[in-house]
Scaffold this active site. Structure first.
Site, PDB file in Angstrom:
ATOM      1  N   GLN A   1     -12.920  18.953 -17.163  1.00  0.00           N
ATOM      2  CA  GLN A   1     -12.123  19.865 -16.739  1.00  0.00           C
ATOM      3  C   GLN A   1     -11.893  21.487 -16.833  1.00  0.00           C
ATOM      4  OE1 GLN A   1      -9.254  17.960 -19.335  1.00  0.00           O
ATOM      5  NE2 GLN A   1      -8.571  19.960 -19.848  1.00  0.00           N
TER       6      GLN A   1
ATOM      7  N   CYS B   1      -5.994  17.262 -17.854  1.00  0.00           N
ATOM      8  CA  CYS B   1      -6.097  16.187 -17.938  1.00  0.00           C
ATOM      9  C   CYS B   1      -5.590  15.453 -17.373  1.00  0.00           C
ATOM     10  CB  CYS B   1      -6.310  15.517 -18.957  1.00  0.00           C
ATOM     11  SG  CYS B   1      -4.966  16.184 -20.168  1.00  0.00           S
TER      12      CYS B   1
ATOM     13  N   HIS C   1      -3.181  14.501 -24.845  1.00  0.00           N
ATOM     14  CA  HIS C   1      -4.272  14.888 -23.407  1.00  0.00           C
ATOM     15  C   HIS C   1      -3.885  13.225 -23.128  1.00  0.00           C
ATOM     16  CE1 HIS C   1      -8.141  15.257 -21.753  1.00  0.00           C
ATOM     17  NE2 HIS C   1      -8.886  14.566 -23.098  1.00  0.00           N
TER      18      HIS C   1
END
Length: 349
Positions: free
Chosen positions: A140, A146, A281
């Site tokens: 990323q 994410c 995340h």
């Protein structure tokens, strides 16, 4: 930073495989500032780092020194279960690495919560990578995307399991067409799955990743995959394992603190107790197993294939480690583009 900690940092740096001019393992304690600076220089070369000014470089050196001390403490706590040390994130503060907390779901899923079939316990192990159902881990980079990577990876795998076609799908499409003001500052999984559901997906080849948000360039004629919706799953990890084994990988969110210095092995239950409560995340669970009596999840990350265990990490399964089982979500893939019904696959052990 004490001399013993600095010596440990040198030993960790040697694990990078670069030529660090530092005392050997048997060297006496008492590293100089010059020796610490050389350690940092080797790190800069290994990870191709650049800084905007001498002042910024000195600041990053201080962050690096503290990161090596944190990695040393984690390694002591992990024993031989996991490995922690220098990564390309070792010159970032914890706040920079972790980013803003993710909101699990910004709106209700498009279908009701899904439960795994009753009376079907999960097999002892499962790894969808062995079936060719998981695309290579992507990076990323500096974009907080994410949430899009994890949702897209879920769709990729489910499509392969049902229709035996593995596409590398466009994360950039999700960023550009999400309607967000700044998609690189994070979002929630509803935005990702909702964007996919409304439009269908182009491939990454036709709509490549740029690590920044731009104008929506989705092309209807390039759509190769569609989903019918997305569903939440139960937080019970036995049920989650059964779902992964019978239906495919699932998207989850977690606290990423332990991933900053992670280099391999299993993040144990003891280590996971140090995670922060914020879930910041999104990742993809692609399987599970057990090693030395430690049950674990196999998780696909979005930091590229040169991070962790070739782009993956393993984390304790059964204790909601770092919040990983709190908000599991999956796409609904029931029909192909011609209206044909999908058939589930079998997860290799």
């Amino acid at each position: 930073m004490g001399s013993a900690a600095l010596r440990a940092a040198v030993l960790l740096l040697l694990g990078l495989g670069v030529s660090a001019r530092a005392p050997p393992e048997t060297a006496e304690p008492g590293l100089s500032q010059a020796e610490l600076t050389q350690m940092f220089e080797d790190f800069v070369i290994r990870f191709n780092k650049t800084y905007g000014s001498p002042e910024e470089r000195r600041r990053r050196l201080g962050i690096f020194a503290r990161a090596m001390e944190d990695a040393r403490r984690l390694q002591e706590a992990a024993g031989d279960a996991a490995r922690f040390g220098p990564t390309r994130f070792s010159d970032r503060t914890e706040e920079e690495f972790m980013g803003a907390p993710l909101t699990p779901l910004g709106r209700k899923p498009l279908t009701s919560p899904l439960r795994s079939p009753p009376g079907k316990p999960a097999p002892p192990s499962c790894d969808w990578r062995k079936a060719g159902a998981v695309s290579c881990p992507s990076d990323q980079r500096t974009c907080g995307s994410c949430w899009a990577f994890a949702a897209v990876a879920n769709v990729e795998s489910l499509w392969f399991i049902r229709f035996k076609k593995l596409y590398k799908l466009s994360v950039q499409e999700v960023l550009d067409c999400s309607g967000l003001k700044d998609a690189c500052k994070g979002s929630n999984l509803s935005n990702a799955f909702g964007t996919i559901c409304r439009r269908g997906m182009n491939t990454a080849m036709s709509y490549p990743y740029e690590a920044q948000q731009g104008r929506c360039r989705w092309n209807q004629s390039n759509v190769v995959v569609r989903i019918q919706g997305f569903q939440t799953l139960p937080s019970n990890e036995s049920e989650l394992a059964a779902h992964v084994a019978t239906r495919g990988p699932i998207t989850v969110i977690m606290n990423a603190r332990l991933l900053q210095h992670y280099r391999g092995g299993i993040i144990t239950k003891h280590l996971a107790s140090s995670c922060h409560p914020n879930r910041n995340h999104a990742v993809l669970i692609v399987g599970y197993g057990q090693e030395k009596s430690i049950p674990y999840w196999i998780v696909k990350n979005s930091h590229g294939s040169d991070w962790g265990e070739e782009g993956y990490f393993r984390i304790y399964r059964g204790g909601n480690a770092c919040g990983i089982a709190e908000f599991p979500v999956t796409a609904t893939v029931g029909q192909d583009g011609d209206g044909g019904t999908a058939h589930p696959g079998h997860c290799p052990a």
